[in-house]
Design a protein around this motif. Structure first.
Motif, mmCIF file in Angstrom:
data_model
loop_
_atom_site.group_PDB
_atom_site.id
_atom_site.type_symbol
_atom_site.label_atom_id
_atom_site.label_comp_id
_atom_site.label_asym_id
_atom_site.label_seq_id
_atom_site.Cartn_x
_atom_site.Cartn_y
_atom_site.Cartn_z
ATOM 1 N N LYS A 11 0.725 -1.210 -0.773
ATOM 2 C CA LYS A 11 -0.098 -0.272 0.586
ATOM 3 C C LYS A 11 0.954 1.441 -0.080
ATOM 4 C CE LYS A 11 -3.925 -0.275 1.926
ATOM 5 N NZ LYS A 11 -4.981 -0.243 3.335
ATOM 6 N N ASP A 12 0.041 1.827 -0.688
ATOM 7 C CA ASP A 12 0.953 3.629 -1.022
ATOM 8 C C ASP A 12 0.805 4.585 0.783
ATOM 9 O OD1 ASP A 12 2.135 3.576 -3.191
ATOM 10 O OD2 ASP A 12 0.486 4.313 -4.040
ATOM 11 N N PRO A 13 1.782 4.794 1.823
ATOM 12 C CA PRO A 13 1.445 5.599 2.059
ATOM 13 C C PRO A 13 0.292 6.713 2.788
ATOM 14 C CG PRO A 13 3.649 5.765 1.378
ATOM 15 C CD PRO A 13 3.119 5.075 0.768
ATOM 16 N N VAL A 14 0.026 6.933 3.481
ATOM 17 C CA VAL A 14 -1.232 7.868 3.960
ATOM 18 C C VAL A 14 -0.182 9.035 4.093
ATOM 19 C CG1 VAL A 14 -2.875 8.467 5.332
ATOM 20 C CG2 VAL A 14 -2.764 6.753 3.591
ATOM 21 N N GLU A 15 1.214 8.898 5.683
ATOM 22 C CA GLU A 15 1.575 10.115 6.264
ATOM 23 C C GLU A 15 1.053 10.657 7.409
ATOM 24 O OE1 GLU A 15 5.320 10.096 3.146
ATOM 25 O OE2 GLU A 15 3.614 11.147 2.771
ATOM 26 N N THR A 16 -0.890 10.201 7.483
ATOM 27 C CA THR A 16 -1.062 11.374 8.710
ATOM 28 C C THR A 16 -0.793 11.534 10.074
ATOM 29 O OG1 THR A 16 -2.889 10.503 7.762
ATOM 30 C CG2 THR A 16 -3.131 11.755 9.977
ATOM 31 N N TYR A 17 0.428 10.638 10.206
ATOM 32 C CA TYR A 17 1.322 10.233 11.938
ATOM 33 C C TYR A 17 2.459 10.570 11.527
ATOM 34 C CZ TYR A 17 -3.746 9.497 13.449
ATOM 35 O OH TYR A 17 -5.194 9.729 14.047
ATOM 36 N N VAL A 18 3.239 9.796 10.332
ATOM 37 C CA VAL A 18 4.606 9.517 10.181
ATOM 38 C C VAL A 18 5.341 9.405 9.077
ATOM 39 C CG1 VAL A 18 6.257 7.737 10.941
ATOM 40 C CG2 VAL A 18 4.867 8.074 12.024
ATOM 41 N N LYS A 19 5.667 10.165 8.741
ATOM 42 C CA LYS A 19 5.686 10.549 6.828
ATOM 43 C C LYS A 19 6.996 9.334 6.711
ATOM 44 C CE LYS A 19 4.390 14.443 6.833
ATOM 45 N NZ LYS A 19 2.962 14.637 5.882
ATOM 46 N N LEU B 270 11.868 5.704 6.915
ATOM 47 C CA LEU B 270 12.771 5.484 5.993
ATOM 48 C C LEU B 270 14.267 5.732 6.890
ATOM 49 C CD1 LEU B 270 14.090 3.624 3.747
ATOM 50 C CD2 LEU B 270 13.228 5.792 2.776
ATOM 51 N N SER B 271 14.265 7.074 7.110
ATOM 52 C CA SER B 271 15.844 7.694 7.780
ATOM 53 C C SER B 271 15.455 6.258 9.292
ATOM 54 C CB SER B 271 15.573 8.452 8.246
ATOM 55 O OG SER B 271 15.529 9.540 7.022
ATOM 56 N N LEU B 272 14.142 5.891 10.331
ATOM 57 C CA LEU B 272 15.183 5.136 11.669
ATOM 58 C C LEU B 272 15.478 4.489 10.551
ATOM 59 C CD1 LEU B 272 13.806 4.317 14.220
ATOM 60 C CD2 LEU B 272 11.638 3.788 13.562
ATOM 61 N N GLY B 273 14.617 3.267 9.693
ATOM 62 C CA GLY B 273 14.599 2.630 9.495
ATOM 63 C C GLY B 273 16.931 2.520 8.890
ATOM 64 N N LEU B 274 16.755 2.918 8.537
ATOM 65 C CA LEU B 274 18.118 2.707 8.103
ATOM 66 C C LEU B 274 19.450 2.466 8.910
ATOM 67 C CD1 LEU B 274 18.058 4.224 4.200
ATOM 68 C CD2 LEU B 274 17.540 2.268 4.992
ATOM 69 N N GLY B 275 18.709 3.862 9.949
ATOM 70 C CA GLY B 275 20.019 4.238 10.951
ATOM 71 C C GLY B 275 19.835 3.235 11.340
#
Length: 151
Positions: free
Chosen positions: A23-31, A36-41
């Motif tokens: 599914k495509d992101p809705v991004e209401t709460y988390v962009k 992705l930045s959190l995960g790649l970190g």
């Protein structure tokens, strides 16, 4: 102290992130870029340990004698592979292909959960230390952050 089953349950929560591959992101709460930045970190910390200090990683996470130099080699190759994946996903993100990067990362993070900490728990029965909960938490949180982009 947690049991292997409890640690696997913690990281299994991250499998919900697989939905972000469909599914495509809705991004209401988390962009999506934040997830992705959190995960790649998190992946970067793991990759750095694999590549630069594999003995430290093995000593901290497993209580059996360190295996041969082959394990060190495999750790370093895995670290290099993770850094390559991080660079590729960051390039996708930075060139405006965030949705594609999130979809790929959702699949790769779920595979990392299954093949990484969960496989270690299964294959090294009773030899994972209490600190081995950290990869479970990190990869599980990655999946939850990806799922949060769908809200």
């Amino acid at each position: 102290m947690t049991t292997p089953q409890q640690r696997n349950l913690i990281s299994a929560a991250g499998f919900i992130g697989l939905v972000a591959a469909a599914k495509d992101p809705v991004e209401t709460y988390v962009k999506a870029s934040q997830a992705l930045s959190l995960g790649l970190g998190a992946w970067g910390v793991i990759a750095a340990q694999f590549l630069l200090v594999p003995d430290f990683f093995m000593d901290e996470n497993f209580d059996q004698p360190r295996p041969t130099n082959h394990a060190r080699l495999i750790c370093r190759v895995a670290g290099l592979g993770l850094f390559t994946a991080i660079a590729a996903l960051k390039e996708l993100k930075d060139t405006g292909n965030i949705k594609k990067a999130v979809k790929i990362f959702a699949i790769a993070n779920s595979a990392a959960i299954f093949l990484g900490p969960q496989s270690a728990e299964r294959e090294m029965k009773g030899h994972c230390t209490k600190k081995h909960i950290i990869p479970h938490i990190a990869l599980g949180l990655n999946g939850l952050a990806l799922a949060a982009t769908l809200l």
